[in-house]
Design an enzyme around this catalytic site. Structure first.
Site, PDB file in Angstrom:
ATOM      1  N   ASP A  62       6.517   0.987   5.986  1.00  0.00           N
ATOM      2  CA  ASP A  62       5.091   0.667   6.006  1.00  0.00           C
ATOM      3  C   ASP A  62       4.322   1.645   5.132  1.00  0.00           C
ATOM      4  O   ASP A  62       3.845   2.668   5.623  1.00  0.00           O
ATOM      5  CB  ASP A  62       4.585   0.724   7.449  1.00  0.00           C
ATOM      6  CG  ASP A  62       3.127   0.354   7.602  1.00  0.00           C
ATOM      7  OD1 ASP A  62       2.626  -0.392   6.749  1.00  0.00           O
ATOM      8  OD2 ASP A  62       2.497   0.808   8.573  1.00  0.00           O
ATOM      9  N   ASP A  96      -0.447   4.382   0.756  1.00  0.00           N
ATOM     10  CA  ASP A  96      -0.887   5.375   1.742  1.00  0.00           C
ATOM     11  C   ASP A  96      -0.132   5.153   3.041  1.00  0.00           C
ATOM     12  O   ASP A  96       0.397   4.061   3.304  1.00  0.00           O
ATOM     13  CB  ASP A  96      -2.392   5.289   1.962  1.00  0.00           C
ATOM     14  CG  ASP A  96      -2.813   4.036   2.711  1.00  0.00           C
ATOM     15  OD1 ASP A  96      -2.487   2.933   2.230  1.00  0.00           O
ATOM     16  OD2 ASP A  96      -3.463   4.142   3.778  1.00  0.00           O
ATOM     17  N   HIS A 127       0.854  -1.197   0.000  1.00  0.00           N
ATOM     18  CA  HIS A 127       0.000   0.000   0.000  1.00  0.00           C
ATOM     19  C   HIS A 127       0.886   1.242   0.000  1.00  0.00           C
ATOM     20  O   HIS A 127       1.956   1.251   0.597  1.00  0.00           O
ATOM     21  CB  HIS A 127      -0.988   0.016   1.173  1.00  0.00           C
ATOM     22  CG  HIS A 127      -0.367   0.038   2.535  1.00  0.00           C
ATOM     23  ND1 HIS A 127       0.036   1.207   3.159  1.00  0.00           N
ATOM     24  CD2 HIS A 127      -0.088  -0.958   3.415  1.00  0.00           C
ATOM     25  CE1 HIS A 127       0.523   0.922   4.361  1.00  0.00           C
ATOM     26  NE2 HIS A 127       0.472  -0.380   4.538  1.00  0.00           N
ATOM     27  N   GLU A 155      -5.151   1.636   3.113  1.00  0.00           N
ATOM     28  CA  GLU A 155      -5.009   0.570   4.111  1.00  0.00           C
ATOM     29  C   GLU A 155      -4.928   1.113   5.525  1.00  0.00           C
ATOM     30  O   GLU A 155      -5.533   0.564   6.451  1.00  0.00           O
ATOM     31  CB  GLU A 155      -3.763  -0.270   3.794  1.00  0.00           C
ATOM     32  CG  GLU A 155      -3.663  -1.572   4.588  1.00  0.00           C
ATOM     33  CD  GLU A 155      -3.020  -1.420   5.951  1.00  0.00           C
ATOM     34  OE1 GLU A 155      -3.180  -2.317   6.798  1.00  0.00           O
ATOM     35  OE2 GLU A 155      -2.352  -0.383   6.187  1.00  0.00           O
ATOM     36  N   GLU A 156      -4.205   2.211   5.694  1.00  0.00           N
ATOM     37  CA  GLU A 156      -3.997   2.745   7.042  1.00  0.00           C
ATOM     38  C   GLU A 156      -5.271   3.330   7.646  1.00  0.00           C
ATOM     39  O   GLU A 156      -5.394   3.436   8.860  1.00  0.00           O
ATOM     40  CB  GLU A 156      -2.896   3.809   7.029  1.00  0.00           C
ATOM     41  CG  GLU A 156      -1.516   3.308   6.613  1.00  0.00           C
ATOM     42  CD  GLU A 156      -0.887   2.356   7.603  1.00  0.00           C
ATOM     43  OE1 GLU A 156      -1.559   1.948   8.572  1.00  0.00           O
ATOM     44  OE2 GLU A 156       0.279   1.984   7.424  1.00  0.00           O
ATOM     45  N   HIS A 208       4.227   3.675  12.281  1.00  0.00           N
ATOM     46  CA  HIS A 208       3.130   4.429  12.899  1.00  0.00           C
ATOM     47  C   HIS A 208       3.625   5.414  13.958  1.00  0.00           C
ATOM     48  O   HIS A 208       2.819   6.156  14.513  1.00  0.00           O
ATOM     49  CB  HIS A 208       2.075   3.511  13.530  1.00  0.00           C
ATOM     50  CG  HIS A 208       1.325   2.679  12.545  1.00  0.00           C
ATOM     51  ND1 HIS A 208       0.087   2.132  12.819  1.00  0.00           N
ATOM     52  CD2 HIS A 208       1.622   2.284  11.282  1.00  0.00           C
ATOM     53  CE1 HIS A 208      -0.336   1.437  11.776  1.00  0.00           C
ATOM     54  NE2 HIS A 208       0.591   1.512  10.832  1.00  0.00           N
TER      55      HIS A 208
END
Length: 454
Positions: A123, A92, A90, A156-157, A423
């Protein structure tokens, strides 16, 4: 053919990989227009699509998904009769949080202490680069032996389910014999790991209302119910004194029987301050891979700077609940909603809104594809055997794909090992892991193609 030509090819491609990841990280592609312009996600999607076209992918398309974001699709045909492998990543990213807390700007890939820092570096923009490296190495060493589909998700996030809904409406699009989800990570740097389970999730917004409007705390405080105080008490009901998640009706006593996570390593990886205890009971692996975990990820309330002596009429929070395999996310959502509605103090009015939801996932690590991956990881990480671990995070698409394609084998690998701090501020990727996992993926594709000929 041995791994050496593949490893040499990928080593030579690493400077190009760094340059491309620098370009991709520069897009502030947070899939929330309230925080960043949608144009940033659109530009990142265009970049991914152009990268696929440059690698001779066919049918490259920007898919408008029902949540208002775009996923990028491409198809690279392989030899006649070859199996089809779907590669997922992903583009995003999570918001950067406090940009002033980053040592280097979050959207500028910066090399420091042997790692590349930037939001999405691990990520999962790095995961897309990993796929490109593996395919380029194969093309330079005899060709790609399988047909390849690539899907790069755009939300996705946020957990808003756009790609899941699109896939369900177009089930033929992502059909494959094997699916490689490039969005997890090794247990630690240098230890090749596949992820065998993912916790599901539910995301709720809860609002508490107690007054028609804010009141002077000196004139009314002590009798008038404060919505912020009510919200704090309500959220506190979601944890026992030891920190264990306590949602009425939700069990929290399962045990993890696989690879264990020593408490000392976990404290170091999580950067727990000296003297601060871990929460919950059971082994660390039990707590992060096999049991539900609630987190308050945001609260709407007055900031300290500029605060006035007022009782708050309304307060709102966003609550995330991670749901382990064996528990249904929809049922967990109902239980969490009922808990929040029934535990408000003083008769405070509570409203709950569902933001996102995804089921937990469990892979079959005895399948032939995992044998091919174990061989590939053994070659890419000399002296190490492939390990299997759980992951506390959620990838809702996994269950959608498993439901749509029950015969497909699903493998989860990636760059998000503990040092990556995904994150959080100062997210980074290990270029050595990017290189070795790209080698592993390339060798996996070759091994898998050979296994299908047998």
């Amino acid at each position: 053919m041995t791994a050496r030509p593949i490893s040499e090819t990928i080593a030579a491609l690493m400077p190009r990989a760094k340059a491309e990841l620098t370009e991709l990280v520069a897009f502030r592609s947070v899939a929330d227009p309230a925080q960043f312009p949608k144009s940033e996600c659109d530009a990142a999607a265009d970049w991914v699509a152009d990268a696929l076209r440059a690698e001779d992918f066919q049918d490259v398309a920007l898919l408008d998904t029902p949540d208002g974001t775009r996923s990028v699709y491409g198809f690279l045909p392989g030899p006649a009769g070859a199996p089809t492998v779907l590669l997922y990543a992903h583009y995003d990213v999570q918001p950067p949080l406090d940009e002033s807390a980053w040592i280097s700007p979050p959207f500028e890939l910066t090399e420091r202490d042997g790692r590349w820092f930037g939001r999405g570096a691990a990520d999962c923009k790095g995961g897309f680069i990993m796929h490109l490296l593996a395919l380029r190495a194969l093309k330079a060493n005899g060709g790609v032996p399988v047909s390849v589909k690539v899907i790069a998700e755009g939300s996705e996030e946020q957990g808003t389910g756009g790609l899941e809904q699109y896939a369900e409406a177009h089930p033929e699009l992502l059909a494959a014999d094997t699916i490689v989800i490039g969005d997890t990570g090794n247990f630690r740097v240098g230890l090749p790991t596949v992820t065998s389970t993912l916790r599901g999730m539910t995301m709720l917004r809860v609002q508490v209302d107690t007054l028609e409007g804010n009141l002077h705390s000196g004139q009314f405080g002590g009798a008038a119910p404060d919505a912020l105080a009510a919200l704090i008490q309500l959220l506190a009901s979601l944890r026992a004194e030891d920190g264990t998640t306590t949602v009425d009706g939700l069990t929290s006593d399962a045990e993890w029987d696989g690879l264990q996570y020593p408490e000392g390593e976990f404290r170091k990886d999580a950067k727990v301050l000296d003297g601060v205890e871990l929460i919950g009971t059971g082994s660390v692996a039990d707590r992060i891979w096999a049991r539900p975990a609630v987190t308050v990820i945001g609260i709407d309330c007055p900031p300290v700077v500029g605060a006035t002596p007022s009782l708050q009429a309304s307060a709102r929070a966003q609550v995330s609940l991670r749901v382990p395999p064996g528990q249904d996310a929809a049922e967990a959502t109902k239980l969490l909603t009922a808990h929040l509605e029934s535990h408000a103090p003083w008769g405070a009015r509570v409203s709950v809104e569902l933001v996102g939801q995804g089921q937990a996932f469990r892979a079959d690590i005895t399948s032939p594809a995992y044998t091919s991956m174990a061989q590939a990881m053994r070659a890419a990480y000399p002296g190490e055997e492939m390990q299997s671990s759980g992951m506390g995070g959620s990838i809702p698409l996994c269950n959608t794909l498993a439901g749509l394609y029950p015969e497909a084998e699903i493998l989860l690998i990636g760059l998000s090992e503990p040092e990556a701090q995904i994150h959080a501020v100062n997210e980074s990727v290990s270029p050595q892991e990017l290189e070795r996992l790209s080698v592993a993926e390339a060798l996996f594709l070759r091994n898998y193609a050979e296994s299908k000929k047998a």
